[in-house]
Enzyme design. Sequence first.
Site, PDB file in Angstrom:
ATOM      1  N   ASP A  28     -59.556 -61.189  40.886  1.00 53.01           N
ATOM      2  CA  ASP A  28     -59.692 -60.264  39.765  1.00 53.01           C
ATOM      3  C   ASP A  28     -61.116 -59.687  39.860  1.00 53.01           C
ATOM      4  O   ASP A  28     -61.959 -60.242  40.582  1.00 53.01           O
ATOM      5  CB  ASP A  28     -59.488 -61.064  38.469  1.00 53.01           C
ATOM      6  N   LEU A  29     -61.390 -58.614  39.159  1.00 50.06           N
ATOM      7  CA  LEU A  29     -62.735 -58.011  39.264  1.00 50.06           C
ATOM      8  C   LEU A  29     -63.635 -58.366  38.069  1.00 50.06           C
ATOM      9  O   LEU A  29     -64.561 -59.175  38.180  1.00 50.06           O
ATOM     10  CB  LEU A  29     -62.613 -56.489  39.390  1.00 50.06           C
ATOM     11  N   ASP A  30     -63.312 -57.754  36.907  1.00 54.13           N
ATOM     12  CA  ASP A  30     -64.161 -57.936  35.724  1.00 54.13           C
ATOM     13  C   ASP A  30     -64.162 -59.391  35.265  1.00 54.13           C
ATOM     14  O   ASP A  30     -63.109 -59.945  34.960  1.00 54.13           O
ATOM     15  CB  ASP A  30     -63.646 -57.060  34.569  1.00 54.13           C
ATOM     16  N   THR A  51     -68.936 -57.574  34.309  1.00 56.37           N
ATOM     17  CA  THR A  51     -68.684 -56.349  33.536  1.00 56.37           C
ATOM     18  C   THR A  51     -67.908 -56.609  32.247  1.00 56.37           C
ATOM     19  O   THR A  51     -67.796 -55.705  31.417  1.00 56.37           O
ATOM     20  CB  THR A  51     -67.876 -55.346  34.389  1.00 56.37           C
ATOM     21  N   LYS A 100     -59.154 -59.174  27.722  1.00 54.89           N
ATOM     22  CA  LYS A 100     -59.522 -59.381  29.122  1.00 54.89           C
ATOM     23  C   LYS A 100     -58.307 -59.252  30.028  1.00 54.89           C
ATOM     24  O   LYS A 100     -57.256 -59.843  29.738  1.00 54.89           O
ATOM     25  CB  LYS A 100     -60.179 -60.756  29.303  1.00 54.89           C
ATOM     26  N   GLY A 101     -58.453 -58.491  31.096  1.00 48.15           N
ATOM     27  CA  GLY A 101     -57.360 -58.312  32.046  1.00 48.15           C
ATOM     28  C   GLY A 101     -56.283 -57.353  31.571  1.00 48.15           C
ATOM     29  O   GLY A 101     -55.325 -57.077  32.276  1.00 48.15           O
ATOM     30  N   ARG A 133     -56.642 -50.472  29.538  1.00 51.92           N
ATOM     31  CA  ARG A 133     -57.441 -49.754  28.529  1.00 51.92           C
ATOM     32  C   ARG A 133     -56.568 -49.331  27.339  1.00 51.92           C
ATOM     33  O   ARG A 133     -56.924 -49.530  26.183  1.00 51.92           O
ATOM     34  CB  ARG A 133     -58.070 -48.521  29.189  1.00 51.92           C
ATOM     35  N   SER A 147     -56.949 -56.040  40.192  1.00 49.56           N
ATOM     36  CA  SER A 147     -57.636 -55.761  38.924  1.00 49.56           C
ATOM     37  C   SER A 147     -56.873 -54.754  38.076  1.00 49.56           C
ATOM     38  O   SER A 147     -56.230 -53.854  38.608  1.00 49.56           O
ATOM     39  CB  SER A 147     -59.032 -55.205  39.236  1.00 49.56           C
ATOM     40  N   ALA A 148     -56.989 -54.897  36.766  1.00 50.57           N
ATOM     41  CA  ALA A 148     -56.368 -53.935  35.845  1.00 50.57           C
ATOM     42  C   ALA A 148     -57.219 -52.677  35.700  1.00 50.57           C
ATOM     43  O   ALA A 148     -56.768 -51.675  35.145  1.00 50.57           O
ATOM     44  CB  ALA A 148     -56.193 -54.582  34.474  1.00 50.57           C
ATOM     45  N   SER A 149     -58.436 -52.725  36.211  1.00 52.95           N
ATOM     46  CA  SER A 149     -59.385 -51.637  35.961  1.00 52.95           C
ATOM     47  C   SER A 149     -59.140 -50.405  36.828  1.00 52.95           C
ATOM     48  O   SER A 149     -58.877 -50.512  38.023  1.00 52.95           O
ATOM     49  CB  SER A 149     -60.809 -52.127  36.200  1.00 52.95           C
ATOM     50  N   ASN A 177     -61.577 -48.436  37.217  1.00 46.63           N
ATOM     51  CA  ASN A 177     -62.933 -48.205  37.731  1.00 46.63           C
ATOM     52  C   ASN A 177     -63.285 -49.183  38.855  1.00 46.63           C
ATOM     53  O   ASN A 177     -64.460 -49.323  39.206  1.00 46.63           O
ATOM     54  CB  ASN A 177     -63.952 -48.348  36.600  1.00 46.63           C
ATOM     55  N   LYS A 207     -51.096 -56.849  33.391  1.00 44.21           N
ATOM     56  CA  LYS A 207     -51.064 -58.306  33.239  1.00 44.21           C
ATOM     57  C   LYS A 207     -50.764 -58.605  31.762  1.00 44.21           C
ATOM     58  O   LYS A 207     -51.254 -57.874  30.913  1.00 44.21           O
ATOM     59  CB  LYS A 207     -52.427 -58.916  33.592  1.00 44.21           C
ATOM     60  N   GLU A 209     -59.005 -65.757  38.467  1.00 42.81           N
ATOM     61  CA  GLU A 209     -58.879 -64.962  37.237  1.00 42.81           C
ATOM     62  C   GLU A 209     -59.721 -65.518  36.093  1.00 42.81           C
ATOM     63  O   GLU A 209     -59.845 -66.727  35.957  1.00 42.81           O
ATOM     64  CB  GLU A 209     -57.421 -64.996  36.777  1.00 42.81           C
ATOM     65  N   ASP A 210     -60.248 -64.630  35.256  1.00 36.24           N
ATOM     66  CA  ASP A 210     -61.004 -65.076  34.073  1.00 36.24           C
ATOM     67  C   ASP A 210     -60.226 -64.842  32.775  1.00 36.24           C
ATOM     68  O   ASP A 210     -60.726 -65.176  31.703  1.00 36.24           O
ATOM     69  CB  ASP A 210     -62.346 -64.335  33.970  1.00 36.24           C
TER      70      ASP A 210
HETATM   71  P1  B16 Z   1     -60.743 -49.905  32.829  1.00 42.17           P
HETATM   72  P2  B16 Z   1     -59.840 -56.984  35.427  1.00 42.17           P
HETATM   73  C1  B16 Z   1     -59.746 -55.373  33.326  1.00 42.17           C
HETATM   74  O1  B16 Z   1     -60.234 -55.678  34.592  1.00 42.17           O
HETATM   75  C2  B16 Z   1     -60.673 -55.845  32.225  1.00 42.17           C
HETATM   76  O2  B16 Z   1     -60.681 -57.255  32.165  1.00 42.17           O
HETATM   77  C3  B16 Z   1     -60.225 -55.311  30.896  1.00 42.17           C
HETATM   78  O3  B16 Z   1     -61.116 -55.720  29.891  1.00 42.17           O
HETATM   79  C4  B16 Z   1     -60.138 -53.781  30.979  1.00 42.17           C
HETATM   80  O4  B16 Z   1     -59.655 -53.239  29.756  1.00 42.17           O
HETATM   81  C5  B16 Z   1     -59.213 -53.389  32.126  1.00 42.17           C
HETATM   82  O5  B16 Z   1     -59.691 -53.952  33.327  1.00 42.17           O
HETATM   83  C6  B16 Z   1     -59.124 -51.902  32.283  1.00 42.17           C
HETATM   84  O6  B16 Z   1     -60.352 -51.444  32.748  1.00 42.17           O
HETATM   85  O7  B16 Z   1     -60.926 -49.432  31.423  1.00 42.17           O
HETATM   86  O8  B16 Z   1     -62.018 -49.934  33.634  1.00 42.17           O
HETATM   87  O9  B16 Z   1     -59.625 -49.205  33.547  1.00 42.17           O
HETATM   88  O10 B16 Z   1     -60.384 -58.144  34.673  1.00 42.17           O
HETATM   89  O11 B16 Z   1     -58.334 -56.971  35.574  1.00 42.17           O
HETATM   90  O12 B16 Z   1     -60.556 -56.747  36.731  1.00 42.17           O
HETATM   91 MG    MG Z   2     -60.998 -60.162  34.505  1.00 43.25          MG
END
Ligand code: B16
Ligand code: MG
Length: 218
Positions: free
Chosen positions: A9-11, A17, A45-46, A49, A114-116, A118, A145, A169-170
């Site tokens: 996972d990333l964040d 972050t 978390k995870g 958005r 990652s869900a992000s 970014n 997720k 994963e966190d």
């Molecule tokens: P973004 P992960 C997740 O990343 C974050 O934990 C979560 O807080 C965030 O809302 C989601 O990414 C979306 O991120 O707004 O940058 O697209 O933990 O899955 O790496």
């Molecule tokens: Mg995470």
Amino acid sequence: MNKKAFIFDLDGVIVDTAKYHFMAWQKIAQELGIEFTPEHNEDLKGVSRVRSLDIILELGKINASQEYKNKWLIQKNEDYLSYLVNMDQSEILPGVLPILQFLKEKNQAIALGSASKNARPILEKTGIIHYFDAIVDGNDVTKAKPDPEVFLEAAKLLNVAPENAIVFEDSIAGIQAANVANMTSVGIGEETILYEAKYIFKNFMYMDTSFIETMIKK
Ligand code: B16
Ligand code: MG
């Protein structure tokens, strides 16, 4: 010995972050008069958005039009990105680089799950994108997720069966996603929160390379 996939996972796992996501959401919650605590933040978390905003609005029992929602989503991401402007290697969480390095030395397949949306710019800014053989992020999946889509896609790209994948994963949602996918879930964080994980480490400083060796051989 079957080929393994190590999915990160990333964040909150690779980079610190999670605190920036929290800060950006808290700003919006404050503007809306919603109390939003670090405990509430665990459920974000995870989570994508769009879903994160819905959770905050549900918390404040606020019914908003799509127009307003879009405005807040843009504002959240702009604030979040403004915290990342000066991001560099120093934002990588302690103990992560030695583990990535060790996996590379052992010729293991590494993916990001990652869900992000970014994720790629963050991996580039921190100079670690070259470690990843596959990247699956919020731009590549339709189901967030705890749906296992993001991890299943990562394992597929690496040509590894789900039961041979190890997920770091966190988030509660991410641990559940890994478990549903029949992967080995490794929680990075507090045991009181991530108790559904098969293994738990407070952070990567607590993880010895012998743990990775065991995962490679299993
Ligand atoms: P973004 P992960 C997740 O990343 C974050 O934990 C979560 O807080 C965030 O809302 C989601 O990414 C979306 O991120 O707004 O940058 O697209 O933990 O899955 O790496
Ligand atoms: Mg995470």
